[in-house]
Design an enzyme around this catalytic site. Structure first.
Site, PDB file in Angstrom:
ATOM      1  N   GLY A  11       0.834  -1.212   0.000  1.00 54.81           N
ATOM      2  CA  GLY A  11       0.000   0.000   0.000  1.00 54.81           C
ATOM      3  C   GLY A  11       0.859   1.248   0.000  1.00 54.81           C
ATOM      4  N   GLY A  14      -0.077   5.002  -0.899  1.00 52.74           N
ATOM      5  CA  GLY A  14      -1.065   5.731  -0.089  1.00 52.74           C
ATOM      6  C   GLY A  14      -0.407   6.819   0.742  1.00 52.74           C
ATOM      7  CB  ILE A  56      -1.579  -7.617  -0.690  1.00 52.39           C
ATOM      8  CG1 ILE A  56      -3.030  -7.145  -0.528  1.00 52.39           C
ATOM      9  CG2 ILE A  56      -0.619  -6.479  -0.448  1.00 52.39           C
ATOM     10  CD1 ILE A  56      -3.387  -6.734   0.892  1.00 52.39           C
ATOM     11  CE1 TYR A 155      -9.315   0.622   7.534  1.00 52.76           C
ATOM     12  CE2 TYR A 155     -10.460   2.011   9.112  1.00 52.76           C
ATOM     13  CZ  TYR A 155      -9.295   1.629   8.480  1.00 52.76           C
ATOM     14  OH  TYR A 155      -8.118   2.261   8.786  1.00 52.76           O
ATOM     15  CE  LYS A 159      -6.640  -1.396   8.789  1.00 50.95           C
ATOM     16  NZ  LYS A 159      -5.291  -1.827   8.346  1.00 50.95           N
TER      17      LYS A 159
END
Ligand code: AKB
Length: 340
Positions: A11, A14, A56, A155, A159
């Site tokens: 990532g 980002g 990924i 999300y 997480k």
């Protein structure tokens, strides 16, 4: 080709990736290899040994990276954030959960192949919390890592589970196997607040109102803030976020008492952010247009995070408080950026 010891950042294109590449590439002894769906920005592309454009979730690509480099640190930044995740929950789950699982397995295999632990730095989020009502949120002081772990977003669920997966890989991996496998993952998680960078604007998050307000004002664009003026959640300036990542990575393993740590710096209301922006850009047009659903998400996040464990165990100490973040970092850097 012989394998070379490197750091891998997923990532990497980002927000956090940019500053992290800058900081990590200053160490010539440990080159940086990056992976992202997008190419790297020209400002940082010259600073990495190799950038892989890809996912990924692409096992063949991961096998190729494993064959070409000897990785001893992984900064796993790739994620679909909280607002975007509500529009595409299956995609969020794929990237945030399956992707994290694949990267943890990758770390384990890499550690087995070179016989040392692979450090796995994992940015989690205040989205891992879910406080059931605004009254309850307003009655709380700083919230510790182990309370209110009932997230309301895909999300946030992802997480929180990622934190558990990381602990599993670092402590209990294949614990019942007849031929026990030594765990090779040194997992270290940080629960980030909303982040504000002067160099990049975020996309797909629900804490985005703060950086969006500042960047719009600096460009002379009107901005309609999507949360109420009294909305309060923790924030941090990007240089402090990257400092925290690097500090946690440097901490001796035996000092760490948790798998994942809250980190925090300041907790302004949306109106306090607006006032600070207006101080720097008095002509800024900042109005409020509440998006009830996004408001509901930030209302479920704590107003303040208790980061005492991070401060005690590995010396988390953000340089920027609220006013200093604006006056010493955000405003001067953003002014330079847009005037250029
Ligand atoms: C988001 O808003 O989704 C992120 C976060 C707080 O993790 N910025």
């Amino acid at each position: 080709m012989s394998r070379q010891p490197v750091v891998l950042i997923t990532g990497a294109s980002g927000e956090i990736g940019h500053t992290l590449i800058d900081r990590l590439s200053a160490n010539p002894d440990r080159p940086v290899v990056t992976l992202d769906l997008a190419p790297l920005a020209p400002a940082v592309s010259g600073k990495v040994r190799q950038h892989y454009v890809g996912s990924i979730l692409d096992q063949q690509l991961l096998d190729r990276i494993l064959a070409e480099f000897e990785i001893d640190h992984i900064y796993h930044l790739a994620a679909v954030l909280s607002t975007r995740g509500e529009f595409a929950p299956m995609t969020a789950h794929k990237v945030n959960v399956e992707g994290t699982l694949m990267m943890l397995e990758f770390a384990q295999r890499e550690g087995e192949s070179h016989g040392r632990s692979v450090m796995f730095i994992y940015p989690s989020s205040i989205a891992a919390y879910g406080i059931s009502s605004l009254d309850l949120k307003n009655s709380l002081g700083p919230v510790g890592e182990d309370s209110f772990n009932t997230p309301t977003t895909m999300y946030g669920c992802n997480k929180l589970y990622g934190e558990h997966l990381g602990s599993y890989y670092s402590k209990n991996y294949r614990q019942l196997s007849a031929d026990p496998v030594r765990t090779r993952v040194d997992f270290r998680g940080l629960r980030f607040p909303g982040l504000i960078s002067a160099l990049t604007t975020p996309s797909g998050g629900t804490s985005d109102y703060a950086p969006e307000m500042i960047h719009a004002a600096a460009q002379g664009k009107p901005y309609a803030c999507f949360v109420r003026p009294d909305t309060r959640i923790p924030f941090m300036a990007m240089p402090d976020a990257v400092d925290a990542i690097l500090k946690l990575a440097e901490a001796p393993r035996e000092r760490l008492t948790r798998g994942t740590y809250n980190i925090s710096a300041f907790s302004p209301t949306a109106d306090e952010i607006r006032q600070e922006v207006l101080r720097a850009f008095p002509k800024a047009e900042i109005t409020t247009q509440v998006d009830a659903k996004r408001q509901g998400i930030v209302d479920s996040w704590p107003a303040e995070a208790d980061d005492s464990a991070a401060r005690h165990d590995w010396g988390h100490a953000p340089k920027f408080g609220f006013e200093a973040a604006f006056r010493e970092y955000l405003i001067p850097t953003i002014r330079r950026r847009y005037s250029a």
